[in-house]
Design an enzyme around this catalytic site. Sequence first.
Site, PDB file in Angstrom:
ATOM      1  N   SER A   1     -34.142   5.547 -30.322  1.00 11.70           N
ATOM      2  CA  SER A   1     -34.522   6.054 -29.005  1.00 11.70           C
ATOM      3  C   SER A   1     -35.319   7.336 -29.140  1.00 11.70           C
ATOM      4  O   SER A   1     -35.110   8.130 -30.078  1.00 11.70           O
ATOM      5  CB  SER A   1     -33.269   6.317 -28.155  1.00 11.70           C
ATOM      6  OG  SER A   1     -33.589   6.999 -26.955  1.00 11.70           O
TER       7      SER A   1
ATOM      8  N   TYR B   1     -25.504  10.582 -27.318  1.00 11.50           N
ATOM      9  CA  TYR B   1     -26.512   9.544 -27.528  1.00 11.50           C
ATOM     10  C   TYR B   1     -27.610  10.053 -28.456  1.00 11.50           C
ATOM     11  O   TYR B   1     -28.012   9.364 -29.395  1.00 11.50           O
ATOM     12  CB  TYR B   1     -27.093   9.132 -26.174  1.00 11.50           C
ATOM     13  CG  TYR B   1     -28.030   7.953 -26.226  1.00 11.50           C
ATOM     14  CD1 TYR B   1     -27.550   6.662 -26.443  1.00 11.50           C
ATOM     15  CD2 TYR B   1     -29.403   8.121 -26.042  1.00 11.50           C
ATOM     16  CE1 TYR B   1     -28.413   5.582 -26.484  1.00 11.50           C
ATOM     17  CE2 TYR B   1     -30.270   7.043 -26.086  1.00 11.50           C
ATOM     18  CZ  TYR B   1     -29.772   5.768 -26.304  1.00 11.50           C
ATOM     19  OH  TYR B   1     -30.629   4.705 -26.349  1.00 11.50           O
TER      20      TYR B   1
END
Length: 255
Positions: free
Chosen positions: A147, A160
């Site tokens: 990501s 995350y």
Amino acid sequence: MQDRLRGRAIMVVGAGTGIGAATVRRLCDEGARVCIADINLAAAGDLASRLGAAGHEVRAVAVDIADEASVGAAFAEAVQWLGSLDGVHVNAADLRTIFADSDALQIDLATFDRTIAVNLRGHLLCARAALPHLLASGRGAIVFTTSDAADAGEPVRPSYAVSKSGLNALMRHLASAWGRQGLTANAVAPGFVLTEEMVAGGQVPPDFIAQCLAAGRSPRLGRSDDIAAMVAHLLSEDGRWINGQVFRVDGGAIL
């Protein structure tokens, strides 16, 4: 490019829906035999049924990448069916934890631990299970879904971001440690992708889509097929001299 992956034995983890399912379809279209692995076996089985009816060689298996025994069993079943393993795309994530991922002061450590267990430790488990077979192939390739959050420096979602930064480091480690033995390891960082499920379920408000378009550098948002195309390239012979890289497929969101 319909025969670019002809004869390749590939496993996609986190493949029942979304980007993973799009990747499975793309790999099948390019001639690969594909094992579809997902914690949601019903979704994986439904995709396998549809692709099998269209003439593709596919098989669905259950996997929970947070569980070492489950990962080992899934890869064993996949290799037994495929006969070998040439490529793996690990696309799994527990997206439910994102909504509880606040900041370093307030986050519940259980949320942090779960995020790391799936997004990082689980990917390590998949790599460990796949690596002997990928090295035996002589043309093995592994691709992780990472990501932009790994580098964006957001004021929220630290768990995350940390997990994806760690995943990028894991990918580079694999490329460095086993590149001379023929392994390629890379990662794809999607931008904001509107999956088929998100569109069908109306999960994204139109005003939010408008905001994303206004702030972006592309006339549209991402599609699952955009990511699938890059994964297919990295798993193919065309990607054999690409190793240890993170590819942003995000319409220019991060330059």
